[in-house]
Design a protein around this motif. Structure first.
Motif, PDB file in Angstrom:
ATOM      1  N   LEU A   1       0.833  -1.208   0.000  1.00  0.00           N
ATOM      2  CA  LEU A   1       0.000   0.000   0.000  1.00  0.00           C
ATOM      3  C   LEU A   1       0.869   1.260   0.000  1.00  0.00           C
ATOM      4  O   LEU A   1       0.539   2.261  -0.654  1.00  0.00           O
ATOM      5  N   GLU A   2       1.992   1.214   0.709  1.00  0.00           N
ATOM      6  CA  GLU A   2       2.881   2.393   0.726  1.00  0.00           C
ATOM      7  C   GLU A   2       3.440   2.675  -0.663  1.00  0.00           C
ATOM      8  O   GLU A   2       3.641   3.828  -1.044  1.00  0.00           O
TER       9      GLU A   2
ATOM     10  N   TYR B   1       0.302   4.334  -2.943  1.00  0.00           N
ATOM     11  CA  TYR B   1      -0.273   5.667  -2.760  1.00  0.00           C
ATOM     12  C   TYR B   1       0.797   6.750  -2.724  1.00  0.00           C
ATOM     13  O   TYR B   1       1.910   6.525  -2.240  1.00  0.00           O
TER      14      TYR B   1
ATOM     15  N   LEU C   1      -2.107   7.603   2.058  1.00  0.00           N
ATOM     16  CA  LEU C   1      -2.377   6.326   2.753  1.00  0.00           C
ATOM     17  C   LEU C   1      -2.987   6.626   4.121  1.00  0.00           C
ATOM     18  O   LEU C   1      -2.329   6.581   5.156  1.00  0.00           O
TER      19      LEU C   1
ATOM     20  N   ARG D   1      -7.566   3.488   4.419  1.00  0.00           N
ATOM     21  CA  ARG D   1      -6.821   2.626   3.493  1.00  0.00           C
ATOM     22  C   ARG D   1      -5.892   1.661   4.226  1.00  0.00           C
ATOM     23  O   ARG D   1      -5.657   0.553   3.768  1.00  0.00           O
TER      24      ARG D   1
END
Lengths: 250, 250
Positions: free
Chosen positions: A104-105, A108, A113, A117
């Motif tokens: 995820l890092e 976004y 983030l 999320r």
């Protein structure tokens, strides 16, 4: 491939399916794909976004089937509760998965983030991620439970990511004969044939086309040789009735 | 209409749905229709043509829900076993229903009402018939279990035949807002709104269109006044994010 048979259950999680707002597309895809992997989908349940129902259902089915798949409820909003419910069902902590956080890092822009999320980085403790080639936020597996996205394109890509790790038995073969006759005329001969071929599953699916009744007779088996003999005998049954028929393309 | 809430469970019976050969269409239809009657479909199960599974499942759900509907397995062929399984589940005889026999006798030419077709005249003892305006062979009801055909056009006509006899509560109202923003940005505001409106169910359903992420936010409630206030507040949440949005046609 082995002689063992493998079965599976699908849990479709989401109020939008039960309300009729959204037509489920994941059951059909998964049923077909599992067949080709030698795994038989033996049950599917559609359940609402209600935590106790999700937890109880997971615990009812995970001991009863070789595989359990879930779709839906792993996004960032308040109604996405599948992941925490799976943790509760297994009695383990629901915590951030370092690899999921890293994914995820990378996805976004800095500052995007947010807390919502970051919920998508949490899994039951001990879970293994399932890659999401479409929109990145991963699914996960814990023991025999596979947690997938609800959006069909993402769900399908996740199945593609994980399917090589699924043990299966002999794939199910099938043949389908469309007969221009009402099934009530075919029923006796078909029933007798079924009795003589217990390992060839025979189904009869009537439909109407241009105002005429027709029926699709489906033979399914993991035994190609039995399937071929049964198919040949079925042609005889239909010919005796004087009905026209053709095998559907495989 | 009353303040009592009514719930329902659907059993989709048939190997062809689980194998992926046939896409189920009955769940979506029934979910929508029941909503309009003030009945909430709270679970659906897809189960195979296996007698013990059908019997056990009927007995698991008929005590847990106000209404149980089944689709599939009431034709003339050997794989049509729903009717006898319902009889077994209720512990009653499975026998010829005089009205059903009369319907079939009127339908077929002399000599065409063979043994297979006569199976469609059998119901659990004490069952009430459900009219089939499409192809005549009826469904039936016993206590809170409603047994319908699997072919969607026939299933829908049967629901039309019986729906005036179904007691329901307040119909569920809904509004749907399509927002041009990823749901991860909306999640916080939506979650806070959900907390303030416990009797308005809020769902978030992301999709992608022309390569851009959008989300459909669905508000559902039996309380029109709460729905209207929540909808107005939701517009505020979305406006604060600077996202464009429009209400979908009802």
């Amino acid at each position: 491939m082995s002689e063992k048979t493998y079965n599976a259950c699908l849990l479709v999680i989401g109020n939008e399916i039960l309300s009729g707002r959204t037509q489920d597309r994941n059951l059909q895809f998964l049923g077909e794909r599992l067949n080709s992997l030698g795994i038989r989908l033996m049950e599917a349940r559609v359940i609402p976004d209600v935590a106790d129902v999700i937890v109880d259902t997971i615990n009812q089915v995970r001991g009863a089937f070789d595989y359990v798949f879930t779709t839906g409820g792993i996004g960032p909003t308040h109604d996405d509760i599948t992941s925490e419910c799976v943790a509760r069902a297994f009695g383990v902590r629901h915590c951030e998965h370092p690899e999921a956080r890293a994914i995820l890092e990378a996805l976004y822009e800095p500052g995007q983030l947010n807390e919502a999320r970051l919920r998508m980085a949490k899994t039951p403790e001990g879970a293994t991620l399932i890659e999401n080639p479409v929109s990145k936020a991963p699914g996960f597996q814990i023991e025999n439970v596979y947690v997938l996205a609800g959006i069909p394109s993402i769900m399908q890509a996740m199945v593609g990511s994980l399917q090589h790790g699924l043990a299966g038995g002999l794939p199910m073969q099938s043949r389908s004969l469309t007969v221009e006759a009402p099934e009530g005329r075919l029923a006796k001969g078909l029933g007798e044939l079924q009795e003589r071929y217990p390992d060839v599953e025979m189904g009869s699916y009537p439909f109407s086309r241009d105002g005429r009744f027709a029926v699709r007779l489906v033979l399914r088996s993991t035994r190609e040789d039995h399937l071929a003999t049964a198919a040949s005998e079925l042609e005889g049954v239909v010919a005796e009735l004087g009905a026209s028929a053709r095998w559907d393309p495989v």
